[in-house]
Design a protein around this motif. Sequence first.
Motif, mmCIF file in Angstrom:
data_model
loop_
_atom_site.group_PDB
_atom_site.id
_atom_site.type_symbol
_atom_site.label_atom_id
_atom_site.label_comp_id
_atom_site.label_asym_id
_atom_site.label_seq_id
_atom_site.Cartn_x
_atom_site.Cartn_y
_atom_site.Cartn_z
ATOM 1 N N VAL A 148 0.838 -1.114 0.044
ATOM 2 C CA VAL A 148 0.045 0.136 0.161
ATOM 3 C C VAL A 148 0.706 1.218 0.131
ATOM 4 C CG1 VAL A 148 -1.786 -1.201 1.147
ATOM 5 C CG2 VAL A 148 -0.089 -0.104 2.614
ATOM 6 N N PHE A 149 0.241 2.286 -0.369
ATOM 7 C CA PHE A 149 0.940 3.751 -0.436
ATOM 8 C C PHE A 149 0.003 4.393 0.480
ATOM 9 C CE2 PHE A 149 1.904 2.243 -4.796
ATOM 10 C CZ PHE A 149 3.043 2.164 -4.710
ATOM 11 N N PRO A 150 0.665 4.492 1.922
ATOM 12 C CA PRO A 150 -0.391 5.107 2.764
ATOM 13 C C PRO A 150 -0.287 6.619 2.829
ATOM 14 C CG PRO A 150 1.646 4.379 3.799
ATOM 15 C CD PRO A 150 1.755 3.758 2.242
ATOM 16 N N GLU A 151 0.312 7.450 1.878
ATOM 17 C CA GLU A 151 0.121 8.890 1.715
ATOM 18 C C GLU A 151 -1.153 8.898 0.997
ATOM 19 O OE1 GLU A 151 4.402 10.898 1.012
ATOM 20 O OE2 GLU A 151 4.165 9.222 -0.026
ATOM 21 N N GLY A 152 -1.508 7.996 0.524
ATOM 22 C CA GLY A 152 -2.844 8.170 -0.142
ATOM 23 C C GLY A 152 -2.777 8.881 -1.615
ATOM 24 N N THR A 153 -1.652 9.476 -2.157
ATOM 25 C CA THR A 153 -1.624 10.210 -3.225
ATOM 26 C C THR A 153 -0.081 10.415 -3.494
ATOM 27 O OG1 THR A 153 -1.929 12.275 -4.421
ATOM 28 C CG2 THR A 153 -1.357 12.361 -2.282
ATOM 29 N N THR A 154 0.383 10.964 -4.663
ATOM 30 C CA THR A 154 1.891 11.028 -5.090
ATOM 31 C C THR A 154 2.289 12.323 -4.460
ATOM 32 O OG1 THR A 154 1.218 11.702 -7.184
ATOM 33 C CG2 THR A 154 1.820 9.499 -6.956
ATOM 34 N N SER A 155 3.600 12.483 -4.342
ATOM 35 C CA SER A 155 4.471 13.590 -4.146
ATOM 36 C C SER A 155 5.446 13.854 -4.997
ATOM 37 C CB SER A 155 4.571 13.940 -2.328
ATOM 38 O OG SER A 155 5.634 12.810 -2.360
ATOM 39 N N ASP A 156 6.244 14.949 -4.818
ATOM 40 C CA ASP A 156 7.271 15.139 -5.779
ATOM 41 C C ASP A 156 8.487 14.258 -5.058
ATOM 42 O OD1 ASP A 156 7.936 16.694 -3.557
ATOM 43 O OD2 ASP A 156 7.792 18.769 -4.609
ATOM 44 N N GLY A 157 8.496 13.812 -4.040
ATOM 45 C CA GLY A 157 9.489 13.057 -3.708
ATOM 46 C C GLY A 157 10.420 13.994 -2.740
ATOM 47 N N GLN A 158 10.181 15.214 -2.489
ATOM 48 C CA GLN A 158 11.021 16.288 -1.644
ATOM 49 C C GLN A 158 10.873 16.032 -0.229
ATOM 50 O OE1 GLN A 158 12.509 19.891 -3.562
ATOM 51 N NE2 GLN A 158 10.625 19.786 -4.466
ATOM 52 N N GLY A 159 9.626 15.512 0.058
ATOM 53 C CA GLY A 159 9.204 15.392 1.611
ATOM 54 C C GLY A 159 8.148 14.126 1.725
ATOM 55 N N LEU A 160 7.647 14.155 2.793
ATOM 56 C CA LEU A 160 6.691 12.904 2.920
ATOM 57 C C LEU A 160 5.400 13.386 3.817
ATOM 58 C CD1 LEU A 160 7.009 9.639 3.061
ATOM 59 C CD2 LEU A 160 7.593 9.776 5.411
ATOM 60 N N LEU A 161 4.502 12.990 2.931
ATOM 61 C CA LEU A 161 3.036 13.351 3.260
ATOM 62 C C LEU A 161 2.584 12.429 4.750
ATOM 63 C CD1 LEU A 161 1.136 13.442 -0.133
ATOM 64 C CD2 LEU A 161 1.981 15.593 1.343
ATOM 65 N N PRO A 162 1.675 12.869 5.472
ATOM 66 C CA PRO A 162 0.976 12.032 6.437
ATOM 67 C C PRO A 162 0.514 10.824 5.982
ATOM 68 C CG PRO A 162 0.380 14.077 6.633
ATOM 69 C CD PRO A 162 0.960 14.123 5.362
ATOM 70 N N PHE A 163 0.832 9.886 6.822
ATOM 71 C CA PHE A 163 0.380 8.393 6.530
ATOM 72 C C PHE A 163 -0.999 8.150 7.018
ATOM 73 C CE2 PHE A 163 4.370 5.510 6.209
ATOM 74 C CZ PHE A 163 4.692 6.337 4.912
ATOM 75 N N LYS A 164 -2.019 7.627 6.183
ATOM 76 C CA LYS A 164 -3.276 7.298 6.621
ATOM 77 C C LYS A 164 -3.377 5.912 7.180
ATOM 78 C CE LYS A 164 -5.352 9.848 2.729
ATOM 79 N NZ LYS A 164 -5.735 11.053 3.336
ATOM 80 N N ALA A 165 -3.799 5.929 8.339
ATOM 81 C CA ALA A 165 -3.652 4.574 9.338
ATOM 82 C C ALA A 165 -4.711 3.688 8.879
ATOM 83 C CB ALA A 165 -3.841 5.234 10.850
ATOM 84 N N SER A 166 -5.611 4.086 8.158
ATOM 85 C CA SER A 166 -6.670 2.800 8.016
ATOM 86 C C SER A 166 -6.289 1.357 7.620
ATOM 87 C CB SER A 166 -7.616 3.344 7.207
ATOM 88 O OG SER A 166 -7.300 3.717 5.985
ATOM 89 N N LEU A 167 -5.539 1.334 6.663
ATOM 90 C CA LEU A 167 -5.268 0.206 6.204
ATOM 91 C C LEU A 167 -4.036 -0.615 7.058
ATOM 92 C CD1 LEU A 167 -5.117 0.786 2.128
ATOM 93 C CD2 LEU A 167 -6.869 -0.306 3.516
ATOM 94 N N PHE A 168 -3.315 0.059 7.596
ATOM 95 C CA PHE A 168 -2.611 -0.997 8.757
ATOM 96 C C PHE A 168 -3.292 -1.667 9.722
ATOM 97 C CE2 PHE A 168 0.091 2.657 7.347
ATOM 98 C CZ PHE A 168 1.380 2.234 7.675
#
Length: 272
Positions: A148-168
Amino acid sequence: MKSNTTSFATRCGRIFRLLSHLAVGIFIIATRYSRLAQAERAVVTRRWAQQAMRILGVEIKLGGVNPGFYPPNTLLVANHVSWLDIIVLNSCTVSRFVAKREIRGWPVIGWLAHVAGTLFIDRSSRRDASRVNQILADALKSGGCMAVFPEGTTSDGQGLLPFKASLFEAALLADGTVQPVSLRYQLPDGTLLLEAAYIGEISLLQSLRKVLAVPQMEVVLCYGRPLKAGAEGLENRFLLSEAARGEVARGLGLKLEAPTQPTPAPADETRV
């Protein structure tokens, strides 16, 4: 410093070989993929992904300890930068993926993803997350490796978006292992490669053109510390999510702010 681009002839050669390779994948899936045992599917998938990386001129640099070819009862979680992420991950550790429902409607790719066992989720529906969690947990219990990709969307790779906890939650239900993985696209000199990012209003075709124009691309794929779901300090999905995000951030060389304590969702709801 702006990188050089490939020649028109090189780009044409890459797209021709990529289309031919895609046709081979379609033929395999349409004729015999469903009849193969899971171990055989994993071999075919990894071989196809590795060849796709060579065609695109992508070199993978590994860090950390690879959990194996198809590690059982394992939930891979990674940062999300590009449509390339799935191919990169499958070239090293083969998994079935969870993806947003919209991908199912993409021409060719959506069908390929479906036949290959991708689980599609409606991110706007809390009930759908519960359904997918149960399917995920069942797949993990039966020896599967899911991703899974828990950020839920793509980013430019310079940072890290919050993770969505649901699928854990699926890892907890299956008493499984969460394997964090970080992906960093760069040039051979280590400069972050923003051309690889599939973000904003860019179309898949436009993104492909950008990737084809890069002469040499590296992906630093770093496996973090495996996290045993339910272990001390990892007793719920929020703690698992934050621990996994910390491992991914470490692989990317990022420092994160201390997380705030989340407010648990009602018992009959799952956040997406």
